[in-house]
Design a protein around this motif. Structure first.
Motif, PDB file in Angstrom:
ATOM      1  N   THR A   1       0.779  -1.177  -0.047  1.00  0.00           N
ATOM      2  CA  THR A   1      -0.070   0.214   0.164  1.00  0.00           C
ATOM      3  C   THR A   1       0.746   0.998   0.116  1.00  0.00           C
ATOM      4  O   THR A   1       0.458   2.245  -0.275  1.00  0.00           O
ATOM      5  CB  THR A   1      -0.968  -0.148   1.211  1.00  0.00           C
TER       6      THR A   1
ATOM      7  N   THR B   1      -2.539  -5.247   6.917  1.00  0.00           N
ATOM      8  CA  THR B   1      -3.629  -5.644   6.366  1.00  0.00           C
ATOM      9  C   THR B   1      -3.937  -7.157   6.225  1.00  0.00           C
ATOM     10  O   THR B   1      -5.217  -7.464   6.699  1.00  0.00           O
ATOM     11  CB  THR B   1      -3.526  -5.178   4.744  1.00  0.00           C
TER      12      THR B   1
ATOM     13  N   GLY C   1      -5.779  -7.053   9.923  1.00  0.00           N
ATOM     14  CA  GLY C   1      -6.179  -5.469  10.196  1.00  0.00           C
ATOM     15  C   GLY C   1      -7.353  -4.876   9.262  1.00  0.00           C
ATOM     16  O   GLY C   1      -8.137  -4.041   9.483  1.00  0.00           O
ATOM     17  N   SER C   2      -7.516  -5.587   7.960  1.00  0.00           N
ATOM     18  CA  SER C   2      -8.266  -4.884   6.861  1.00  0.00           C
ATOM     19  C   SER C   2      -9.912  -5.351   7.419  1.00  0.00           C
ATOM     20  O   SER C   2     -10.805  -4.814   6.936  1.00  0.00           O
ATOM     21  CB  SER C   2      -8.137  -5.593   5.652  1.00  0.00           C
TER      22      SER C   2
ATOM     23  N   ILE D   1     -10.801  -4.582  10.463  1.00  0.00           N
ATOM     24  CA  ILE D   1     -11.059  -3.255  11.240  1.00  0.00           C
ATOM     25  C   ILE D   1     -11.439  -2.251  10.330  1.00  0.00           C
ATOM     26  O   ILE D   1     -12.284  -1.338  10.513  1.00  0.00           O
ATOM     27  CB  ILE D   1      -9.920  -2.941  12.042  1.00  0.00           C
TER      28      ILE D   1
ATOM     29  N   ALA E   1      -9.454   3.557  13.376  1.00  0.00           N
ATOM     30  CA  ALA E   1      -9.113   2.023  13.685  1.00  0.00           C
ATOM     31  C   ALA E   1      -8.905   1.909  15.098  1.00  0.00           C
ATOM     32  O   ALA E   1      -9.476   0.890  15.572  1.00  0.00           O
ATOM     33  CB  ALA E   1      -7.890   1.691  13.106  1.00  0.00           C
TER      34      ALA E   1
ATOM     35  N   SER F   1     -11.865   0.753  17.925  1.00  0.00           N
ATOM     36  CA  SER F   1     -11.998  -0.553  17.897  1.00  0.00           C
ATOM     37  C   SER F   1     -11.509  -0.960  19.314  1.00  0.00           C
ATOM     38  O   SER F   1     -12.305  -1.927  19.859  1.00  0.00           O
ATOM     39  CB  SER F   1     -11.638  -1.546  17.117  1.00  0.00           C
TER      40      SER F   1
ATOM     41  N   LEU G   1     -11.410  -8.065  16.898  1.00  0.00           N
ATOM     42  CA  LEU G   1     -10.422  -8.281  17.316  1.00  0.00           C
ATOM     43  C   LEU G   1      -9.900  -9.575  17.778  1.00  0.00           C
ATOM     44  O   LEU G   1      -8.752 -10.139  17.457  1.00  0.00           O
ATOM     45  CB  LEU G   1     -10.007  -7.292  18.583  1.00  0.00           C
TER      46      LEU G   1
ATOM     47  N   GLY H   1       0.531  -2.690  11.528  1.00  0.00           N
ATOM     48  CA  GLY H   1      -0.292  -1.384  12.033  1.00  0.00           C
ATOM     49  C   GLY H   1      -1.309  -1.735  13.301  1.00  0.00           C
ATOM     50  O   GLY H   1      -1.458  -0.886  14.076  1.00  0.00           O
TER      51      GLY H   1
ATOM     52  N   ASN I   1      -2.958  -2.057  19.133  1.00  0.00           N
ATOM     53  CA  ASN I   1      -4.107  -2.270  19.845  1.00  0.00           C
ATOM     54  C   ASN I   1      -3.696  -3.363  21.197  1.00  0.00           C
ATOM     55  O   ASN I   1      -3.521  -4.278  21.006  1.00  0.00           O
ATOM     56  CB  ASN I   1      -5.181  -2.907  18.766  1.00  0.00           C
TER      57      ASN I   1
HETATM   58  P1  ADP Z   1       0.143  -2.813   5.649  1.00  0.00           P
HETATM   59  O1  ADP Z   1      -0.050  -4.528   5.532  1.00  0.00           O
HETATM   60  O2  ADP Z   1      -0.515  -1.842   4.563  1.00  0.00           O
HETATM   61  O3  ADP Z   1       1.618  -2.456   6.021  1.00  0.00           O
HETATM   62  P2  ADP Z   1      -0.134  -1.701   8.303  1.00  0.00           P
HETATM   63  O4  ADP Z   1       0.879  -2.517   9.107  1.00  0.00           O
HETATM   64  O5  ADP Z   1       0.201  -0.280   8.467  1.00  0.00           O
HETATM   65  O6  ADP Z   1      -0.583  -2.260   7.050  1.00  0.00           O
HETATM   66  O7  ADP Z   1      -1.338  -2.083   9.273  1.00  0.00           O
HETATM   67  C1  ADP Z   1      -2.731  -1.458   8.796  1.00  0.00           C
HETATM   68  C2  ADP Z   1      -3.782  -2.007   9.177  1.00  0.00           C
HETATM   69  O8  ADP Z   1      -3.882  -1.791  10.534  1.00  0.00           O
HETATM   70  C3  ADP Z   1      -5.321  -1.517   8.772  1.00  0.00           C
HETATM   71  O9  ADP Z   1      -5.988  -2.502   8.121  1.00  0.00           O
HETATM   72  C4  ADP Z   1      -5.834  -0.983   9.947  1.00  0.00           C
HETATM   73  O10 ADP Z   1      -7.226  -1.242  10.011  1.00  0.00           O
HETATM   74  C5  ADP Z   1      -5.168  -1.970  11.038  1.00  0.00           C
HETATM   75  N1  ADP Z   1      -5.069  -0.831  12.322  1.00  0.00           N
HETATM   76  C6  ADP Z   1      -4.491   0.301  12.422  1.00  0.00           C
HETATM   77  N2  ADP Z   1      -4.596   0.762  13.873  1.00  0.00           N
HETATM   78  C7  ADP Z   1      -5.428  -0.253  14.621  1.00  0.00           C
HETATM   79  C8  ADP Z   1      -5.687  -0.266  15.693  1.00  0.00           C
HETATM   80  N3  ADP Z   1      -5.538   0.635  16.631  1.00  0.00           N
HETATM   81  N4  ADP Z   1      -6.483  -1.333  15.986  1.00  0.00           N
HETATM   82  C9  ADP Z   1      -6.854  -2.399  15.214  1.00  0.00           C
HETATM   83  N5  ADP Z   1      -6.472  -2.395  14.027  1.00  0.00           N
HETATM   84  C10 ADP Z   1      -5.428  -1.220  13.541  1.00  0.00           C
END
Ligand code: ADP
Length: 490
Positions: free
Chosen positions: A13, A262, A305-306, A308, A321, A324, A376, A406, A410
């Motif tokens: 991304t 994600t 994470g997707s 959420i 996010a 949550s 979660l 990401g 949490n």
């Molecule tokens: P990528 O796979 O693109 O590198 P990241 O590691 O940046 O992604 O993580 C992004 C994901 O983490 C998103 O899908 C988002 O919904 C989730 N996310 C970000 N902050 C939180 C949070 N506080 N609680 C739960 N999920 C979260």
């Protein structure tokens, strides 16, 4: 002059550029989104030039913002989205078509053709992978079969994103990849650590289009000095998940990490043991540094994470996010709700393309807080499924899991993960594990750091607190829900 190591972390991304000082502290970080194209349902593509230009634009930002002398950068390490396939003309440097992203299912028909020929087991034994559109070989095949003029043009060459970036950054001089990236192509023999002639024949891919395979830690190229006067070596190429494993200091047999991004990616260091899984895990090279080759078992979770993100943007249950977590903590339990986030099927260890998501246990008393909590919990259950398979495959009990990504900010998620899996969760204070992994390997190559510099990093620990019997009931409900979701789409 203070010296630094620069990491280029080219993800699906976004591209991140992170500069580390000798204390492994971040002195500069910037990020640029990459546009993803969805030409048809299930097809996922990106523009390879956009990927390269994102790196160039971030380098511009780095030198403008920090005024750091390019000569102060001792080495560059690249971590990258894996499997994504780029093909370009070696004379013109122009990609022949869009990059086919690892998530793309556009080669499902080609995969079926090979499955019908009964080649699955042989390919699995040689590569440690499964025959699936996820990996590069059928993506190359697709380009040969669908992009006019490619199959009879000897100047068209292949690379994963690391190869493409190094080729561009070196001014078209170096056509290379490392063992971690090569091990995700379906063309690489994980036993010999070389391109496999038989596999190339099967997929009808000439070996002449493939990059030279290097160690993970070695000087693979020099940056073309016309790029911001950056006359320094690229000293590490490493697939993003293996980079995170290294950044999380999983150096010993049994060390294990999960990235809650994600998707979810869980990797277990199996050291010198090359274990070909019969339970749906992938075998991959963790890294090759000097003479030392380390292997890992890997499980990929398609939706983490997707989920959420979907609650936030699809259902509008909350605006950020992190809400949550507040919501999940506002109720004493999930109210009997279980979510199976199989939006695009199920990844490891189930590999079920047809399964779709489901929410079980709804009553009139359920509100968005229960849904957030169940989401979660689902992220944690999926990780536990893989931990159990890994324990079975290796005979090694898993007592501790290192986490990044990401969603690892949490606290509810991490405490629940600890409770349900009955293990310690360790989150390093430094959040950029992937970039740190690439930087560390590059730094090792030039003698900027030693392995001893990578232990005892500051971290937060989560220990199991909940009633274990209650946790077993929740996990049993998850397994029941999963089974029902699979049945529903049969
Ligand atoms: P990528 O796979 O693109 O590198 P990241 O590691 O940046 O992604 O993580 C992004 C994901 O983490 C998103 O899908 C988002 O919904 C989730 N996310 C970000 N902050 C939180 C949070 N506080 N609680 C739960 N999920 C979260």
């Amino acid at each position: 002059m203070e010296e630094y190591v620069l990491a280029i972390d080219q993800g699906t991304t976004s591209t991140r550029l992170i500069l580390f000082d000798h204390e492994q502290k971040i002195v500069f970080a910037a990020q640029k989104e990459i546009e993803t194209i969805y030409p048809r349902p299930g097809w996922v593509q990106e523009d390879a030039n956009d990927i390269y230009l994102s790196v160039i634009s971030l380098l511009g930002q780095l030198f403008q913002t920090t005024k750091i002398d390019p000569k102060a950068i001792r080495a560059i390490g690249i971590s990258n989205q894996r499997e994504t396939t780029v093909m370009w003309n070696r004379k013109t440097g122009i990609p022949v078509t869009s990059a086919i992203v690892w998530q793309s299912r556009q080669t499902a028909d080609i995969v079926k053709r090979y499955k019908d020929r009964g080649l699955e087991e042989m390919i699995h034994q040689k590569t440690g992978l499964v025959l699936d559109p996820y990996f590069s070989a059928t993506k190359i095949r697709w380009i040969y079969e669908n992009v006019p003029g490619v199959s009879d043009d000897p100047d068209v060459i292949f690379g994963t994103v690391d190869t493409w970036l190094v080729w561009k950054l070196s001014g078209g001089v170096s056509h290379v990849t490392d063992v971690t990236n090569a091990s995700r192509t379906l063309l690489f023999n994980i036993h010999t650590l070389k391109w496999d002639e038989e596999l190339c024949e099967i997929f009808e891919i000439p070996m002449t289009i493939l990059p030279k395979i290097t160690d993970t830690a070695c000087e693979v190229a020099r940056i073309d000095s016309s790029i911001y006067g950056l006359d320094c070596p690229i000293c590490a190429i490493v697939g993003d998940q293996q980079a995170a494993l290294f950044g999380e200091s999983c150096f010993k047999k049994g060390d294990i990490k999960n990235t809650y991004g994600t998707g979810g990616f869980i990797l277990l260091n199996t050291d010198k043991d090359l274990i070909i899984s019969d339970s749906g895990l992938l075998t991959t090279v963790a890294y090759k540094i000097g003479k030392e080759v380390k292997y890992a078992l890997e499980g990929s979770i398609f939706v983490s994470g997707s989920l959420i993100q979907w609650l936030r943007d699809g259902l509008h249950l909350f605006t950020q996010a992190k809400d949550s977590e507040t919501l999940a903590k506002s109720v004493p339990d999930n109210g009997g709700v279980v979510i199976v986030p199989a939006f695009v099927g199920l990844g490891a260890p189930y590999w079920d393309d047809d399964c779709r998501g489901a929410i079980f246990g709804l009553t009139r008393g359920i509100n968005r807080a229960h849904i957030a909590r169940a989401a979660l919990e689902a992220m944690a259950f999926q990780v536990l499924d893989l931990i159990k398979v890994m324990e079975k495959e290796t005979g090694m009990p898993i007592r501790e899991l290192k986490v990044d990504g990401g969603a690892s900010v949490n606290d509810f998620l991490l405490q629940f993960q600890s409770d349900v899996a009955k293990i310690t969760i360790e989150r390093p204070d430094i959040r950029e594990a992937t970039a740190l992994g690439a930087a560390r390997i590059a730094g090792l190559t030039v003698g900027f750091w030693k392995m001893e510099d990578f232990i005892d990093m500051p971290k937060t620990l989560y220990h199991p607190k909940a009633d274990p019997k209650q946790m077993d009931v929740l996990y049993d409900n998850w397994l029941k829900a999963l089974k029902s979701a699979v049945e529903f789409t049969k």
